[in-house]
Motif scaffolding. Structure first.
Motif, PDB file in Angstrom:
ATOM      1  N   ARG A 116       0.827  -1.158   0.036  1.00 30.46           N
ATOM      2  CA  ARG A 116       0.011   0.106   0.020  1.00 30.46           C
ATOM      3  C   ARG A 116       1.014   1.086   0.052  1.00 30.46           C
ATOM      4  O   ARG A 116       1.930   1.067   0.414  1.00 30.46           O
ATOM      5  N   ALA A 117       0.335   2.427  -0.529  1.00 32.07           N
ATOM      6  CA  ALA A 117       0.938   3.819  -0.547  1.00 32.07           C
ATOM      7  C   ALA A 117       0.363   4.625   0.421  1.00 32.07           C
ATOM      8  O   ALA A 117      -0.889   4.577   0.479  1.00 32.07           O
ATOM      9  N   MET A 118       1.310   5.178   1.431  1.00 28.77           N
ATOM     10  CA  MET A 118       0.594   5.979   2.522  1.00 28.77           C
ATOM     11  C   MET A 118       1.580   7.459   2.502  1.00 28.77           C
ATOM     12  O   MET A 118       2.776   7.364   2.679  1.00 28.77           O
ATOM     13  N   THR A 119       0.800   8.640   2.517  1.00 31.25           N
ATOM     14  CA  THR A 119       1.629   9.641   2.745  1.00 31.25           C
ATOM     15  C   THR A 119       1.528  10.252   4.169  1.00 31.25           C
ATOM     16  O   THR A 119       0.582  10.165   4.667  1.00 31.25           O
ATOM     17  N   VAL A 120       2.740  10.832   4.768  1.00 33.85           N
ATOM     18  CA  VAL A 120       2.949  11.291   6.138  1.00 33.85           C
ATOM     19  C   VAL A 120       3.604  12.620   5.694  1.00 33.85           C
ATOM     20  O   VAL A 120       4.190  12.886   4.568  1.00 33.85           O
ATOM     21  N   ARG A 121       2.914  13.531   6.714  1.00 34.64           N
ATOM     22  CA  ARG A 121       3.492  14.976   6.611  1.00 34.64           C
ATOM     23  C   ARG A 121       4.737  15.032   7.269  1.00 34.64           C
ATOM     24  O   ARG A 121       4.740  14.506   8.281  1.00 34.64           O
ATOM     25  N   VAL A 122       5.676  15.604   6.670  1.00 34.19           N
ATOM     26  CA  VAL A 122       7.162  15.868   7.159  1.00 34.19           C
ATOM     27  C   VAL A 122       7.514  17.251   7.028  1.00 34.19           C
ATOM     28  O   VAL A 122       6.902  18.180   6.535  1.00 34.19           O
ATOM     29  N   ASN A 123       8.608  17.639   7.669  1.00 33.82           N
ATOM     30  CA  ASN A 123       9.297  19.175   7.490  1.00 33.82           C
ATOM     31  C   ASN A 123      10.582  18.796   7.145  1.00 33.82           C
ATOM     32  O   ASN A 123      11.162  17.707   6.941  1.00 33.82           O
ATOM     33  N   ASP A 124      11.365  19.940   7.051  1.00 28.98           N
ATOM     34  CA  ASP A 124      12.978  19.810   6.735  1.00 28.98           C
ATOM     35  C   ASP A 124      13.681  18.788   7.478  1.00 28.98           C
ATOM     36  O   ASP A 124      14.648  18.433   6.941  1.00 28.98           O
ATOM     37  N   VAL A 125      13.282  18.807   9.012  1.00 24.20           N
ATOM     38  CA  VAL A 125      14.170  18.021   9.598  1.00 24.20           C
ATOM     39  C   VAL A 125      13.648  16.456   9.536  1.00 24.20           C
ATOM     40  O   VAL A 125      14.239  15.596   9.614  1.00 24.20           O
ATOM     41  N   VAL A 126      12.282  16.465   9.834  1.00 26.10           N
ATOM     42  CA  VAL A 126      11.720  15.116   9.807  1.00 26.10           C
ATOM     43  C   VAL A 126      11.897  14.173   8.407  1.00 26.10           C
ATOM     44  O   VAL A 126      12.424  13.095   8.322  1.00 26.10           O
ATOM     45  N   GLY A 127      12.143  14.904   7.489  1.00 24.05           N
ATOM     46  CA  GLY A 127      12.412  14.515   6.110  1.00 24.05           C
ATOM     47  C   GLY A 127      13.751  14.186   5.787  1.00 24.05           C
ATOM     48  O   GLY A 127      14.260  14.332   4.432  1.00 24.05           O
ATOM     49  N   VAL A 128      14.529  14.123   6.644  1.00 21.74           N
ATOM     50  CA  VAL A 128      16.165  14.100   6.569  1.00 21.74           C
ATOM     51  C   VAL A 128      16.604  15.028   5.608  1.00 21.74           C
ATOM     52  O   VAL A 128      17.503  14.820   4.741  1.00 21.74           O
ATOM     53  N   ALA A 129      16.146  16.399   5.975  1.00 19.17           N
ATOM     54  CA  ALA A 129      16.900  17.537   5.359  1.00 19.17           C
ATOM     55  C   ALA A 129      16.581  17.364   3.800  1.00 19.17           C
ATOM     56  O   ALA A 129      17.482  18.039   2.862  1.00 19.17           O
ATOM     57  N   GLU A 192       5.708   2.952   0.730  1.00 16.03           N
ATOM     58  CA  GLU A 192       5.145   1.820   0.374  1.00 16.03           C
ATOM     59  C   GLU A 192       5.210   0.746   1.584  1.00 16.03           C
ATOM     60  O   GLU A 192       6.508   0.460   2.185  1.00 16.03           O
ATOM     61  N   LEU A 193       4.063   0.471   1.959  1.00 18.66           N
ATOM     62  CA  LEU A 193       4.026  -0.214   3.172  1.00 18.66           C
ATOM     63  C   LEU A 193       3.257  -1.580   3.101  1.00 18.66           C
ATOM     64  O   LEU A 193       2.304  -1.643   2.245  1.00 18.66           O
ATOM     65  N   THR A 194       3.386  -2.539   4.055  1.00 23.69           N
ATOM     66  CA  THR A 194       2.351  -3.735   3.875  1.00 23.69           C
ATOM     67  C   THR A 194       1.099  -3.230   4.660  1.00 23.69           C
ATOM     68  O   THR A 194       1.276  -2.179   5.432  1.00 23.69           O
ATOM     69  N   PRO A 195      -0.058  -3.918   4.629  1.00 26.77           N
ATOM     70  CA  PRO A 195      -1.336  -3.238   5.424  1.00 26.77           C
ATOM     71  C   PRO A 195      -0.694  -3.405   7.023  1.00 26.77           C
ATOM     72  O   PRO A 195      -1.305  -2.501   7.589  1.00 26.77           O
ATOM     73  N   GLU A 196      -0.150  -4.277   7.482  1.00 23.61           N
ATOM     74  CA  GLU A 196       0.031  -4.271   8.687  1.00 23.61           C
ATOM     75  C   GLU A 196       0.966  -3.022   9.037  1.00 23.61           C
ATOM     76  O   GLU A 196       0.685  -2.376  10.393  1.00 23.61           O
ATOM     77  N   GLN A 197       1.880  -2.900   8.227  1.00 29.75           N
ATOM     78  CA  GLN A 197       2.714  -1.675   8.611  1.00 29.75           C
ATOM     79  C   GLN A 197       2.055  -0.205   8.554  1.00 29.75           C
ATOM     80  O   GLN A 197       2.242   0.598   9.082  1.00 29.75           O
ATOM     81  N   VAL A 198       0.944  -0.287   7.509  1.00 29.25           N
ATOM     82  CA  VAL A 198       0.085   0.734   7.389  1.00 29.25           C
ATOM     83  C   VAL A 198      -0.773   1.317   8.715  1.00 29.25           C
ATOM     84  O   VAL A 198      -0.712   2.203   9.196  1.00 29.25           O
ATOM     85  N   GLU A 199      -1.245   0.253   9.151  1.00 29.99           N
ATOM     86  CA  GLU A 199      -1.832   0.305  10.603  1.00 29.99           C
ATOM     87  C   GLU A 199      -1.009   0.709  11.870  1.00 29.99           C
ATOM     88  O   GLU A 199      -1.520   1.752  12.398  1.00 29.99           O
ATOM     89  N   LYS A 200       0.089   0.417  11.741  1.00 28.08           N
ATOM     90  CA  LYS A 200       1.280   0.609  12.876  1.00 28.08           C
ATOM     91  C   LYS A 200       1.509   2.406  12.650  1.00 28.08           C
ATOM     92  O   LYS A 200       1.631   3.011  13.652  1.00 28.08           O
ATOM     93  N   LEU A 201       1.649   2.390  11.210  1.00 31.26           N
ATOM     94  CA  LEU A 201       1.992   3.798  10.931  1.00 31.26           C
ATOM     95  C   LEU A 201       0.942   4.844  11.360  1.00 31.26           C
ATOM     96  O   LEU A 201       1.295   5.888  11.897  1.00 31.26           O
ATOM     97  N   ASP A 202      -0.229   4.681  11.121  1.00 32.54           N
ATOM     98  CA  ASP A 202      -1.351   5.579  11.259  1.00 32.54           C
ATOM     99  C   ASP A 202      -1.460   5.499  12.815  1.00 32.54           C
ATOM    100  O   ASP A 202      -1.951   6.824  13.248  1.00 32.54           O
ATOM    101  N   LEU A 203      -1.329   4.563  13.502  1.00 36.77           N
ATOM    102  CA  LEU A 203      -1.310   4.636  15.329  1.00 36.77           C
ATOM    103  C   LEU A 203      -0.269   5.380  15.567  1.00 36.77           C
ATOM    104  O   LEU A 203      -0.286   6.294  16.594  1.00 36.77           O
ATOM    105  N   ALA A 204       0.955   5.292  15.017  1.00 39.87           N
ATOM    106  CA  ALA A 204       2.264   5.826  15.479  1.00 39.87           C
ATOM    107  C   ALA A 204       1.983   7.575  15.487  1.00 39.87           C
ATOM    108  O   ALA A 204       2.442   8.060  16.185  1.00 39.87           O
ATOM    109  N   ARG A 205       1.664   7.950  14.253  1.00 37.24           N
ATOM    110  CA  ARG A 205       1.542   9.300  13.939  1.00 37.24           C
ATOM    111  C   ARG A 205       0.191  10.001  14.809  1.00 37.24           C
ATOM    112  O   ARG A 205       0.458  11.228  14.950  1.00 37.24           O
ATOM    113  N   SER A 206      -0.625   9.125  15.431  1.00 33.56           N
ATOM    114  CA  SER A 206      -1.667   9.709  16.145  1.00 33.56           C
ATOM    115  C   SER A 206      -1.255   9.717  17.710  1.00 33.56           C
ATOM    116  O   SER A 206      -1.917  10.462  18.372  1.00 33.56           O
ATOM    117  N   VAL A 207      -0.187   8.994  18.182  1.00 35.79           N
ATOM    118  CA  VAL A 207       0.187   8.848  19.498  1.00 35.79           C
ATOM    119  C   VAL A 207       1.258   9.726  19.921  1.00 35.79           C
ATOM    120  O   VAL A 207       1.781   9.804  20.802  1.00 35.79           O
TER     121      VAL A 207
END
Length: 278
Positions: A116-129, A192-207
């Motif tokens: 699956r493809a999932m987009t996350v918001r980043v900034n110049d630091v989070v996005g490894v400059a 690009e993530l597996t369905p399980e990784q999509v769930e983990k990433l969605d939870l991680a960005r919310s907590v």
């Protein structure tokens, strides 16, 4: 007469030599033709997710013994196909670089089967400059608080932990070209993530807050870490554990006022009888 015979012999020798040369050349050409095959290569640079048309390719001679696996030798097989990775000019078009037949163009053609493809918001630091480019692999780090310690009001509740490893970057912002080498600061990264990784990433960005960690593209080894806390960051000793409660004292055994009673012995001496307590 002798000169005529010699001249005839020379002509015959030259003719036979010429015939031998012609036959040898034909044989060599036939052998060479059997060791050469046609391979489709890119006429110009082809970007990721592009639909191939006849103007984008050309057929070139390629040694049959060195043909890359998955090379295309029939241009009709490329009609309407979509690239799933960038192809440089002169590079052979391989099946591994193409999406399955019937795939529509765009980023969806790049996503591998089962992913699956999932987009996350980043900034110049989070996005490894801006160095996290399409085609790179990143680890995802989350900074959050442990619920149990937070409920107890502990100052050790904060923790940073790698939650996802070796995640492929599909696109940065709205660009999916993989031939860029200069950093590009963007506000969103598509992974690009597996369905399980999509769930983990969605939870991680919310907590908690996310950070991307750029990693070596050929390093497959996982990072076995327990996470970082304030105590481990400052190399502080772990807080002492509370001492176990002392065992309750046993009740004392009551003794009579006369003291402990020992064995009693009765003695008979003649007609007299007496007893003695020990």
């Amino acid at each position: 007469m002798r000169n005529t015979r010699a001249l005839v012999m020379m002509v015959v020798a030259i003719a036979l030599a010429s015939l031998a040369v012609i036959m040898a050349a034909q044989w060599i050409n036939a052998q060479a033709a059997g060791n050469i095959s046609k391979v489709a290569v890119a006429q110009n640079d082809i970007s990721l997710g592009a639909r191939i048309n006849p103007d984008m390719i050309r057929m070139v001679d390629w040694p049959a013994g060195a043909t890359p696996p998955g090379a295309i030798n029939d241009p009709k097989l490329l009609a309407g196909r979509v690239t799933r990775s960038s192809v440089q000019r002169g590079e052979p078009l391989l099946e591994s670089k193409l999406a399955p037949p019937g795939t529509q163009g765009g980023l969806s053609a790049v996503v591998a089967e089962g992913k699956r493809a999932m987009t996350v918001r980043v900034n110049d630091v989070v996005g490894v400059a801006g160095f996290a480019l399409p085609g790179n692999f990143v680890d995802i780090l989350v900074n959050t608080q442990e619920e149990n310690l937070k409920a107890q009001g502990s100052h050790e509740a904060s923790i940073s932990k790698i939650v996802l490893e070796r995640i492929l970057v599909l696109a940065v912002a709205q660009e999916s070209s993989r031939d860029e080498t200069r950093p590009k600061v963007v506000n969103a990264v598509t992974l690009e993530l597996t369905p399980e990784q999509v769930e983990k990433l969605d939870l991680a960005r919310s907590v908690g807050t996310l950070s991307l960690v750029l990693r070596n593209q050929v390093d497959p080894d996982p990072a076995k870490t327990a996470g970082a806390t304030k105590a481990s960051l400052l190399t502080m000793p772990a807080p002492p554990r509370p001492a176990a409660p002392a065992p309750a004292p046993r009740p004392a055994v009551r003794q009579s006022a006369a003291g402990p009673q020992g064995p009693k012995v009765e003695m008979i001496k003649g007609l007299e009888r007496s007893s003695q307590q020990f």
